[in-house]
Scaffold this motif. Structure first.
Motif, PDB file in Angstrom:
ATOM      1  N   ARG A 107       0.844  -1.198   0.000  1.00  0.00           N
ATOM      2  CA  ARG A 107       0.000   0.000   0.000  1.00  0.00           C
ATOM      3  C   ARG A 107       0.875   1.241   0.000  1.00  0.00           C
ATOM      4  NH1 ARG A 107      -4.595  -0.221   4.523  1.00  0.00           N
ATOM      5  NH2 ARG A 107      -2.717  -0.135   5.816  1.00  0.00           N
ATOM      6  N   LEU A 108       0.475   2.204  -0.813  1.00  0.00           N
ATOM      7  CA  LEU A 108       1.202   3.478  -0.899  1.00  0.00           C
ATOM      8  C   LEU A 108       0.232   4.611  -0.635  1.00  0.00           C
ATOM      9  CD1 LEU A 108       3.834   5.051  -1.748  1.00  0.00           C
ATOM     10  CD2 LEU A 108       2.850   5.130  -4.048  1.00  0.00           C
ATOM     11  N   GLN A 109       0.677   5.592   0.130  1.00  0.00           N
ATOM     12  CA  GLN A 109      -0.136   6.778   0.407  1.00  0.00           C
ATOM     13  C   GLN A 109       0.401   7.931  -0.446  1.00  0.00           C
ATOM     14  OE1 GLN A 109      -0.299   7.825   4.544  1.00  0.00           O
ATOM     15  NE2 GLN A 109      -2.028   9.230   4.284  1.00  0.00           N
ATOM     16  N   PRO A 110      -0.215   8.170  -1.601  1.00  0.00           N
ATOM     17  CA  PRO A 110       0.303   9.177  -2.538  1.00  0.00           C
ATOM     18  C   PRO A 110       0.430  10.569  -1.945  1.00  0.00           C
ATOM     19  CG  PRO A 110      -1.315   7.794  -3.626  1.00  0.00           C
ATOM     20  CD  PRO A 110      -1.374   7.449  -2.168  1.00  0.00           C
ATOM     21  N   ALA A 111      -0.428  10.927  -0.991  1.00  0.00           N
ATOM     22  CA  ALA A 111      -0.368  12.274  -0.418  1.00  0.00           C
ATOM     23  C   ALA A 111       0.968  12.525   0.272  1.00  0.00           C
ATOM     24  CB  ALA A 111      -1.518  12.477   0.569  1.00  0.00           C
ATOM     25  N   GLU A 112       1.587  11.468   0.832  1.00  0.00           N
ATOM     26  CA  GLU A 112       2.885  11.632   1.483  1.00  0.00           C
ATOM     27  C   GLU A 112       3.950  11.997   0.441  1.00  0.00           C
ATOM     28  OE1 GLU A 112       3.784  11.666   4.587  1.00  0.00           O
ATOM     29  OE2 GLU A 112       1.827  11.186   5.435  1.00  0.00           O
ATOM     30  N   ILE A 113       3.950  11.298  -0.683  1.00  0.00           N
ATOM     31  CA  ILE A 113       4.905  11.590  -1.749  1.00  0.00           C
ATOM     32  C   ILE A 113       4.592  12.949  -2.378  1.00  0.00           C
ATOM     33  CG2 ILE A 113       5.957  10.709  -3.871  1.00  0.00           C
ATOM     34  CD1 ILE A 113       6.246   8.898  -1.361  1.00  0.00           C
ATOM     35  N   ALA A 114       3.294  13.264  -2.457  1.00  0.00           N
ATOM     36  CA  ALA A 114       2.883  14.540  -3.053  1.00  0.00           C
ATOM     37  C   ALA A 114       3.437  15.729  -2.286  1.00  0.00           C
ATOM     38  CB  ALA A 114       1.359  14.614  -3.120  1.00  0.00           C
ATOM     39  N   LYS A 115       3.589  15.601  -0.964  1.00  0.00           N
ATOM     40  CA  LYS A 115       4.138  16.706  -0.169  1.00  0.00           C
ATOM     41  C   LYS A 115       5.543  17.073  -0.654  1.00  0.00           C
ATOM     42  CE  LYS A 115       3.672  14.726   3.801  1.00  0.00           C
ATOM     43  NZ  LYS A 115       3.650  14.392   5.239  1.00  0.00           N
ATOM     44  N   ILE A 116       6.357  16.057  -0.928  1.00  0.00           N
ATOM     45  CA  ILE A 116       7.720  16.307  -1.402  1.00  0.00           C
ATOM     46  C   ILE A 116       7.694  16.907  -2.804  1.00  0.00           C
ATOM     47  CG2 ILE A 116       9.962  15.271  -1.876  1.00  0.00           C
ATOM     48  CD1 ILE A 116       9.177  15.225   1.064  1.00  0.00           C
ATOM     49  N   LEU A 117       6.820  16.382  -3.654  1.00  0.00           N
ATOM     50  CA  LEU A 117       6.722  16.893  -5.024  1.00  0.00           C
ATOM     51  C   LEU A 117       6.253  18.348  -5.035  1.00  0.00           C
ATOM     52  CD1 LEU A 117       5.124  13.821  -6.862  1.00  0.00           C
ATOM     53  CD2 LEU A 117       7.535  14.519  -6.810  1.00  0.00           C
ATOM     54  N   ILE A 118       5.337  18.684  -4.136  1.00  0.00           N
ATOM     55  CA  ILE A 118       4.859  20.070  -4.038  1.00  0.00           C
ATOM     56  C   ILE A 118       6.011  20.991  -3.657  1.00  0.00           C
ATOM     57  CG2 ILE A 118       3.410  21.655  -2.689  1.00  0.00           C
ATOM     58  CD1 ILE A 118       1.331  19.363  -2.547  1.00  0.00           C
ATOM     59  N   ILE A 119       6.840  20.557  -2.720  1.00  0.00           N
ATOM     60  CA  ILE A 119       7.995  21.362  -2.302  1.00  0.00           C
ATOM     61  C   ILE A 119       8.951  21.575  -3.468  1.00  0.00           C
ATOM     62  CG2 ILE A 119      10.075  21.352  -0.854  1.00  0.00           C
ATOM     63  CD1 ILE A 119       8.359  19.890   1.281  1.00  0.00           C
ATOM     64  N   VAL A 120       9.232  20.506  -4.217  1.00  0.00           N
ATOM     65  CA  VAL A 120      10.155  20.594  -5.359  1.00  0.00           C
ATOM     66  C   VAL A 120       9.629  21.561  -6.411  1.00  0.00           C
ATOM     67  CG1 VAL A 120      11.148  19.295  -7.295  1.00  0.00           C
ATOM     68  CG2 VAL A 120      11.133  18.302  -4.997  1.00  0.00           C
ATOM     69  N   GLY A 121       8.349  21.455  -6.735  1.00  0.00           N
ATOM     70  CA  GLY A 121       7.767  22.329  -7.758  1.00  0.00           C
ATOM     71  C   GLY A 121       7.560  23.752  -7.277  1.00  0.00           C
ATOM     72  N   PHE A 122       7.088  23.909  -6.032  1.00  0.00           N
ATOM     73  CA  PHE A 122       6.788  25.240  -5.509  1.00  0.00           C
ATOM     74  C   PHE A 122       8.054  26.060  -5.316  1.00  0.00           C
ATOM     75  CE2 PHE A 122       4.819  27.969  -2.015  1.00  0.00           C
ATOM     76  CZ  PHE A 122       4.051  28.705  -2.910  1.00  0.00           C
ATOM     77  N   ALA A 123       9.173  25.391  -4.999  1.00  0.00           N
ATOM     78  CA  ALA A 123      10.446  26.101  -4.848  1.00  0.00           C
ATOM     79  C   ALA A 123      10.832  26.780  -6.156  1.00  0.00           C
ATOM     80  CB  ALA A 123      11.539  25.136  -4.405  1.00  0.00           C
ATOM     81  N   SER A 124      10.655  26.088  -7.272  1.00  0.00           N
ATOM     82  CA  SER A 124      10.948  26.671  -8.583  1.00  0.00           C
ATOM     83  C   SER A 124       9.967  27.796  -8.906  1.00  0.00           C
ATOM     84  CB  SER A 124      10.876  25.579  -9.654  1.00  0.00           C
ATOM     85  OG  SER A 124      11.102  26.114 -10.943  1.00  0.00           O
ATOM     86  N   PHE A 125       8.695  27.577  -8.553  1.00  0.00           N
ATOM     87  CA  PHE A 125       7.646  28.577  -8.803  1.00  0.00           C
ATOM     88  C   PHE A 125       7.972  29.882  -8.074  1.00  0.00           C
ATOM     89  CE2 PHE A 125       3.470  30.514  -8.102  1.00  0.00           C
ATOM     90  CZ  PHE A 125       2.866  30.371  -9.337  1.00  0.00           C
ATOM     91  N   LEU A 126       8.414  29.773  -6.826  1.00  0.00           N
ATOM     92  CA  LEU A 126       8.735  30.962  -6.045  1.00  0.00           C
ATOM     93  C   LEU A 126      10.036  31.613  -6.500  1.00  0.00           C
ATOM     94  CD1 LEU A 126       7.822  29.748  -2.432  1.00  0.00           C
ATOM     95  CD2 LEU A 126       6.593  31.454  -3.797  1.00  0.00           C
ATOM     96  N   GLU A 127      11.000  30.789  -6.879  1.00  0.00           N
ATOM     97  CA  GLU A 127      12.289  31.334  -7.326  1.00  0.00           C
ATOM     98  C   GLU A 127      12.099  32.275  -8.516  1.00  0.00           C
ATOM     99  OE1 GLU A 127      16.710  29.586  -8.456  1.00  0.00           O
ATOM    100  OE2 GLU A 127      14.917  28.628  -9.289  1.00  0.00           O
ATOM    101  N   LYS A 128      11.192  31.926  -9.411  1.00  0.00           N
ATOM    102  CA  LYS A 128      10.940  32.750 -10.597  1.00  0.00           C
ATOM    103  C   LYS A 128      10.245  34.057 -10.236  1.00  0.00           C
ATOM    104  CE  LYS A 128      10.561  28.653 -13.540  1.00  0.00           C
ATOM    105  NZ  LYS A 128       9.642  27.777 -14.305  1.00  0.00           N
ATOM    106  N   ARG A 129       9.668  34.119  -9.023  1.00  0.00           N
ATOM    107  CA  ARG A 129       8.950  35.322  -8.598  1.00  0.00           C
ATOM    108  C   ARG A 129       9.708  36.083  -7.513  1.00  0.00           C
ATOM    109  NH1 ARG A 129       5.866  31.884 -10.837  1.00  0.00           N
ATOM    110  NH2 ARG A 129       3.895  32.465 -11.837  1.00  0.00           N
ATOM    111  N   GLN A 130      10.980  35.819  -7.391  1.00  0.00           N
ATOM    112  CA  GLN A 130      11.799  36.510  -6.400  1.00  0.00           C
ATOM    113  C   GLN A 130      11.728  38.024  -6.592  1.00  0.00           C
ATOM    114  OE1 GLN A 130      15.930  35.470  -6.536  1.00  0.00           O
ATOM    115  NE2 GLN A 130      16.426  36.490  -4.599  1.00  0.00           N
TER     116      GLN A 130
END
Length: 378
Positions: A107-130
């Motif tokens: 069994r895998l809980q995708p929401a746990e993995i999604a938290k890490i993926l959100i951090i990876v993507g959101f970091a790039s999103f914010l960097e472009k809006r510095q």
């Protein structure tokens, strides 16, 4: 890259605190399940397997130059949404939450993995809006970016993980340069709206996207005996946790000697309320020591973040540190009756393979930034 160079560059307090937390977790888990029928070490074996797999993932990921991840931010975001939609369509319901995808015993809980993926993507999103995060208009795209996965997580419904995502978003936005006064106003407004919504629901029956027992779990910590069943309903977990921790005293009752734990009065003692196991059997001393270890782990992560050579690395590590900080604050808070019972696990301690793997992915990102900052990449 020579291993000696990596050894010299790696943040040793971070690594030592992580290993100590893992050890305390295994000890607590062993004691928590000592009296279960069947194999009392079944949970421990599976947890050790998850830790071993976590270290394997760590060794693979830490070799990757984290800065390259920003190039795939759109793919990462799409993958996040696909995972969260997939669990709503194909997921299995466990304890009222449709948050697991399983094949056989796996069994895998995708929401746990999604938290890490959100951090990876959101970091790039914010960097472009510095430098462009001063006004409400500037912040709206950031909220919308997180709102979609947040909404999908709530549909499971998984309020705890949803709150983690919000905490991560705010922590990363603050470090990215968002107007702090505006952020505080938005946080206060959000808390106020939630309070009004709960009042209108309980007083006038206003619809909310959560079932009544789930809403009651979020509010009953204020008075766990006021759960409609005199403390024998959803307030039971909080009451037993408080009894366990309170009876532990300063030194604790000793491993395998906690009455609340060994006589199964404490529910979810291997997952949500494992901190109560530590509190009863290791006492105030052991419980405080664990908090100190988390303090070192998160403090060193923040130091690594601010030593990063670029904003993207800083935001990645701050996202991970924010995730761990909220998990620790909320899990321990609900164990001592100070926070709502949301089912958020204690990082590296609570039983759970998906959470363990996600946390090790976080460790890999932190150490990747650490090693690159010290010019010691593989």
């Amino acid at each position: 890259m020579e291993l000696t160079k990596v050894y010299r560059a790696i943040d040793k307090p971070f690594l030592v605190s992580l290993l100590a937390i893992l050890l305390m977790g295994i000890i607590a888990l062993t004691s928590a399940n000592a009296t279960i029928s069947g194999d009392p070490l079944s949970y421990v074996k599976r947890q050790l397997l998850a830790i071993a797999l976590g270290f394997f993932i760590l060794l693979l990921m830490v070799r990757v130059d984290y800065s390259q991840l920003s190039k795939y931010d759109r793919i990462v975001y799409i993958l996040t949404l696909v995972l969260l939609v997939a669990v709503l369509v194909f997921g299995k319901e466990v304890r009222g939450t449709q948050g697991w995808i399983g094949v056989g015993s796996f069994r895998l809980q995708p929401a746990e993995i999604a938290k890490i993926l959100i951090i990876v993507g959101f970091a790039s999103f914010l960097e472009k809006r510095q430098g462009s995060l001063e006004t409400l208009k500037d912040l709206v795209p950031c909220f919308l970016y997180v709102l979609v996965p947040f909404g999908l997580i709530l549909l499971q419904p998984d309020v705890g993980t949803g709150l983690v995502v919000l905490a991560v978003m705010l922590g990363m936005m603050f470090v990215a340069g968002a107007n702090p006064k505006l952020l505080i106003k938005i946080i206060l407004a959000g808390i106020g709206l939630v309070g009004i919504a709960l009042f209108l629901h309980f007083q006038f029956g206003m619809w909310l996207p959560l079932k009544d027992y789930q809403l009651l779990r979020l509010t009953v910590f204020l008075n766990p005996y006021n759960d409609g069943q005199g403390g024998r309903g959803v307030g039971w977990n909080t009451i037993q946790s408080l009894v366990a921790i309170g009876s532990g005293g300063f030194f604790g009752k000793g491993l395998f000697h906690g009455t609340q734990v060994q006589y199964s009065f404490l529910p979810e003692r291997h997952t949500d309320f494992i901190y109560a196991v530590i509190g009863e059997e290791m006492g105030f001393l052991g419980a405080s020591f664990l908090i100190a270890l988390y303090g070192v782990l998160i403090y060193r992560a923040v130091q690594i973040a601010y030593s990063s050579k670029d904003l993207y690395g800083t935001l990645l590590v701050i996202g991970i540190a924010s995730m761990w900080l909220f998990h620790v604050f909320e899990n321990i808070g609900m164990s001592i009756g100070m926070m709502p019972v949301t089912g958020i696990p204690l990082p590296f301690v609570s039983y759970g393979g998906s959470a363990m793997l996600a946390n090790f992915m976080g460790v890999a990102l932190v150490l990747s930034v650490n090693l690159k900052g010290n010019r010691a990449m593989f």
